[in-house]
Design a protein around this motif. Structure first.
Motif, PDB file in Angstrom:
ATOM      1  N   PHE A  41      67.256  61.371  74.401  1.00 45.16           N
ATOM      2  CA  PHE A  41      68.197  60.908  75.507  1.00 45.16           C
ATOM      3  C   PHE A  41      68.539  62.053  76.461  1.00 45.16           C
ATOM      4  O   PHE A  41      69.019  61.687  77.654  1.00 45.16           O
ATOM      5  CB  PHE A  41      68.422  59.898  74.556  1.00 45.16           C
ATOM      6  N   GLN A  42      69.244  62.247  75.930  1.00 46.55           N
ATOM      7  CA  GLN A  42      70.586  62.948  76.372  1.00 46.55           C
ATOM      8  C   GLN A  42      70.026  63.970  77.447  1.00 46.55           C
ATOM      9  O   GLN A  42      70.199  64.158  78.560  1.00 46.55           O
ATOM     10  CB  GLN A  42      71.443  63.750  75.718  1.00 46.55           C
ATOM     11  N   ALA A  43      68.879  64.756  77.262  1.00 49.74           N
ATOM     12  CA  ALA A  43      68.316  65.115  77.872  1.00 49.74           C
ATOM     13  C   ALA A  43      67.858  64.904  79.403  1.00 49.74           C
ATOM     14  O   ALA A  43      67.886  65.617  80.576  1.00 49.74           O
ATOM     15  CB  ALA A  43      67.138  66.520  76.841  1.00 49.74           C
ATOM     16  N   GLU A  44      67.200  63.738  79.015  1.00 52.35           N
ATOM     17  CA  GLU A  44      66.225  63.388  79.482  1.00 52.35           C
ATOM     18  C   GLU A  44      67.633  62.657  80.969  1.00 52.35           C
ATOM     19  O   GLU A  44      67.120  62.670  82.346  1.00 52.35           O
ATOM     20  CB  GLU A  44      65.320  61.837  79.680  1.00 52.35           C
ATOM     21  N   ALA A  45      69.036  62.361  80.284  1.00 58.06           N
ATOM     22  CA  ALA A  45      70.004  61.536  81.120  1.00 58.06           C
ATOM     23  C   ALA A  45      70.424  62.650  81.991  1.00 58.06           C
ATOM     24  O   ALA A  45      70.685  62.348  83.131  1.00 58.06           O
ATOM     25  CB  ALA A  45      71.313  61.478  80.293  1.00 58.06           C
ATOM     26  N   ASP A  46      70.042  64.225  81.433  1.00 58.42           N
ATOM     27  CA  ASP A  46      71.148  65.152  82.040  1.00 58.42           C
ATOM     28  C   ASP A  46      69.839  65.607  83.046  1.00 58.42           C
ATOM     29  O   ASP A  46      70.360  65.764  84.082  1.00 58.42           O
ATOM     30  CB  ASP A  46      70.777  66.772  81.117  1.00 58.42           C
ATOM     31  N   GLN A  47      68.560  65.301  83.524  1.00 60.20           N
ATOM     32  CA  GLN A  47      67.415  65.208  84.208  1.00 60.20           C
ATOM     33  C   GLN A  47      67.809  64.337  85.417  1.00 60.20           C
ATOM     34  O   GLN A  47      67.771  65.165  85.905  1.00 60.20           O
ATOM     35  CB  GLN A  47      66.446  65.863  83.876  1.00 60.20           C
TER      36      GLN A  47
END
Length: 159
Positions: A115-121
């Protein structure tokens, strides 16, 4: 009588700031309880105002902003479901987790990292559509965070 009332009032007013900073309930191991990350980053209005966005710039970042807040809401719903499942299992904070529970926690941590990786994108997509001056303002603001990794709040580091 007036002095007593005045003294009591002044004492109460002096104590209010200290009470406001006191956590509502202790967390695991007697430490302060921290609120989970919010289910949204910030409103598009507050973001636009903070960065000084024009109407055209705001329209340009709206799709990435909407997607980012969608990720935040999905992560918040997942955290809530996990918390409810843990509470229903009878697990007590501070209790040593079983190997099975530890494996599930590792799985959840991996899921939250996704989830964090997607939010970062999505955050990067917003940032890439800003001017250098707006990017500097954005960089100075708190970044969206879907979970707090262990050790981020002074707890034990992940193993």
């Amino acid at each position: 009588m007036r002095r007593l009332f005045l003294t009591a009032t002044l004492f109460a007013l002096a104590a209010l700031p200290a009470l406001a900073q006191t956590p509502s309930a202790p967390g695991p191991n007697g430490g302060p309880r921290f609120q989970p990350p919010p289910d949204h980053w910030m409103t598009i209005d507050s973001l636009g105002q903070s960065l000084g966005l024009s109407a055209a710039e705001r329209t340009k970042i709206t799709p990435a902003y909407t997607a980012l807040n969608g990720v935040m809401k999905d992560a918040a719903a997942r955290r809530r479901a996990i918390r409810e499942r843990i509470q229903a299992s009878g697990f007590t904070p501070g209790q040593e987790p079983t190997p099975e529970m530890r494996a599930r926690m590792d799985s959840v941590r991996t899921e939250m990292q996704g989830f964090q990786a997607e939010a970062d994108q999505w955050y990067a997509a917003i940032r890439n559509n800003l001017t250098p001056a707006q990017q500097a303002k954005l960089d100075a603001m708190p970044k969206p965070m879907v979970f707090r990794p262990r050790g981020a709040m002074g707890g034990p580091p992940p193993q």
